[in-house]
Design a protein around this motif. Structure first.
Motif, PDB file in Angstrom:
ATOM      1  N   ASN A   1       7.881  -0.745  38.701  1.00 21.39           N
ATOM      2  CA  ASN A   1       7.643  -0.925  40.136  1.00 21.39           C
ATOM      3  C   ASN A   1       6.318  -0.304  40.563  1.00 21.39           C
ATOM      4  OD1 ASN A   1      10.057  -2.300  40.450  1.00 21.39           O
ATOM      5  ND2 ASN A   1      11.196  -0.485  41.099  1.00 21.39           N
ATOM      6  N   LYS A   2       6.024   0.870  40.045  1.00 24.38           N
ATOM      7  CA  LYS A   2       4.765   1.538  40.392  1.00 24.38           C
ATOM      8  C   LYS A   2       3.580   0.730  39.886  1.00 24.38           C
ATOM      9  CE  LYS A   2       3.755   4.683  42.334  1.00 24.38           C
ATOM     10  NZ  LYS A   2       3.181   4.754  43.717  1.00 24.38           N
TER      11      LYS A   2
ATOM     12  N   GLU B   1       0.888   9.569  40.411  1.00 22.59           N
ATOM     13  CA  GLU B   1       1.488   8.356  40.969  1.00 22.59           C
ATOM     14  C   GLU B   1       3.009   8.326  40.883  1.00 22.59           C
ATOM     15  OE1 GLU B   1      -0.421   6.330  42.536  1.00 22.59           O
ATOM     16  OE2 GLU B   1      -2.407   6.568  41.681  1.00 22.59           O
TER      17      GLU B   1
ATOM     18  N   GLN C   1      -8.187   0.194  45.036  1.00 19.29           N
ATOM     19  CA  GLN C   1      -7.820   1.353  45.834  1.00 19.29           C
ATOM     20  C   GLN C   1      -9.005   2.309  45.868  1.00 19.29           C
ATOM     21  OE1 GLN C   1      -5.284   4.507  44.192  1.00 19.29           O
ATOM     22  NE2 GLN C   1      -5.111   3.310  42.291  1.00 19.29           N
TER      23      GLN C   1
ATOM     24  N   LYS D   1       1.469  -3.170  32.139  1.00 18.64           N
ATOM     25  CA  LYS D   1       2.562  -3.783  32.901  1.00 18.64           C
ATOM     26  C   LYS D   1       3.472  -4.583  31.970  1.00 18.64           C
ATOM     27  CE  LYS D   1       0.073  -4.267  37.272  1.00 18.64           C
ATOM     28  NZ  LYS D   1      -0.474  -5.235  38.256  1.00 18.64           N
TER      29      LYS D   1
ATOM     30  N   GLU E   1     -10.118  -5.851  45.490  1.00 17.17           N
ATOM     31  CA  GLU E   1      -8.797  -5.625  44.902  1.00 17.17           C
ATOM     32  C   GLU E   1      -8.588  -4.179  44.472  1.00 17.17           C
ATOM     33  OE1 GLU E   1      -8.823  -7.585  40.804  1.00 17.17           O
ATOM     34  OE2 GLU E   1     -10.550  -8.477  41.810  1.00 17.17           O
TER      35      GLU E   1
ATOM     36  N   GLN F   1      11.273   2.458  37.490  1.00 15.45           N
ATOM     37  CA  GLN F   1      10.342   3.087  38.426  1.00 15.45           C
ATOM     38  C   GLN F   1       8.894   2.890  37.976  1.00 15.45           C
ATOM     39  OE1 GLN F   1      11.436   7.008  39.726  1.00 15.45           O
ATOM     40  NE2 GLN F   1       9.467   7.355  40.699  1.00 15.45           N
TER      41      GLN F   1
ATOM     42  N   ASP G   1       3.409  -2.417  39.272  1.00  8.48           N
ATOM     43  CA  ASP G   1       3.292  -3.681  40.012  1.00  8.48           C
ATOM     44  C   ASP G   1       2.674  -3.492  41.391  1.00  8.48           C
ATOM     45  OD1 ASP G   1       4.286  -5.227  37.956  1.00  8.48           O
ATOM     46  OD2 ASP G   1       6.353  -5.217  38.708  1.00  8.48           O
ATOM     47  N   SER G   2       2.802  -2.299  41.955  1.00 12.00           N
ATOM     48  CA  SER G   2       2.335  -2.074  43.323  1.00 12.00           C
ATOM     49  C   SER G   2       0.966  -1.398  43.415  1.00 12.00           C
ATOM     50  CB  SER G   2       3.351  -1.219  44.087  1.00 12.00           C
ATOM     51  OG  SER G   2       3.378   0.101  43.566  1.00 12.00           O
ATOM     52  N   ILE G   3       0.458  -0.923  42.308  1.00 11.56           N
ATOM     53  CA  ILE G   3      -0.771  -0.117  42.329  1.00 11.56           C
ATOM     54  C   ILE G   3      -1.996  -0.986  42.068  1.00 11.56           C
ATOM     55  CG2 ILE G   3      -0.813   0.514  39.903  1.00 11.56           C
ATOM     56  CD1 ILE G   3      -1.301   3.405  40.836  1.00 11.56           C
ATOM     57  N   LYS G   4      -3.124  -0.566  42.640  1.00 11.71           N
ATOM     58  CA  LYS G   4      -4.383  -1.290  42.458  1.00 11.71           C
ATOM     59  C   LYS G   4      -5.333  -0.480  41.586  1.00 11.71           C
ATOM     60  CE  LYS G   4      -4.396  -3.432  47.036  1.00 11.71           C
ATOM     61  NZ  LYS G   4      -5.168  -3.500  48.290  1.00 11.71           N
TER      62      LYS G   4
END
Length: 189
Positions: free
Chosen positions: A86-87, A71, A63, A15, A61, A83, A89-92
């Protein structure tokens, strides 16, 4: 990228570095695309915890356990960095219980599912493989009663590899054949 729980710190580092990675790609070429996929392992015992609810939510925490999820489709140019960020930051992260991971399943699917991944022709195709563990190979599926050899064909539905419980892990030879047939160049950081 290996999304088993031991890779949590590596996900955080990715990240942080995502923008720098895209900037470095832009310094090499103005005509590039970037995609992103994750793998853990086959969602069955003895690779993952199969107690009630553990495949879907292996930790608070996490998925679901998965063999391969595509993804982020190939995205060209400067939009790729936004993109990807953003991916990420949103993925577990996810989790499994054995040490080897299902990376060969993921790499073969990324190689042979050209339309789903969004590979361009005649572009050079490179996968950066990131894991902290060794990988399962052909024959390891027998531990879960999966005896059908891996077909080396696309088994993705809705950006998820859906045949992982039907087919054994690919062999190194199958991975190399799939890679050379599709002009894919695996790489490791």
């Amino acid at each position: 990228m290996d999304f088993s729980f031991s890779m949590k710190g590596d996900l955080e580092k990715l990240k942080e570095l995502a923008g720098q990675i895209v900037d470095n790609l832009a310094n090499i070429s103005s005509d590039y695309s970037l995609g992103f996929g994750t793998f853990v392992d086959k969602p069955t015992a003895p690779y993952a915890n199969t107690e009630a609810g553990q495949l879907e939510v292996p930790c608070t925490e996490c998925q679901a356990v998965h063999s391969f999820n595509h993804e982020m489709s190939m995205t060209a140019g400067t939009g790729a960095g936004d993109q990807l960020k953003n991916k990420l930051d949103s993925i577990k992260i996810s989790s499994n219980i054995d040490n080897p991971e299902g990376g060969f399943d993921a790499m073969v699917q990324a190689a042979v599912c050209s339309d789903e991944i969004g590979w361009r022709d005649p572009a050079r195709r490179v996968i950066f493989y990131a894991s902290d563990a060794v990988f399962h190979i052909a024959g390891d599926g027998k531990l879960a009663g999966i005896v059908k050899p891996n077909e080396g064909t696309c088994g993705m539905t809705s950006n998820k590899y859906t045949r992982s419980l039907e087919e054994d892990y690919p062999s190194l030879g199958q991975l190399m054949t799939s890679s050379s047939r599709t002009r894919l160049y695996p790489s490791s950081p």
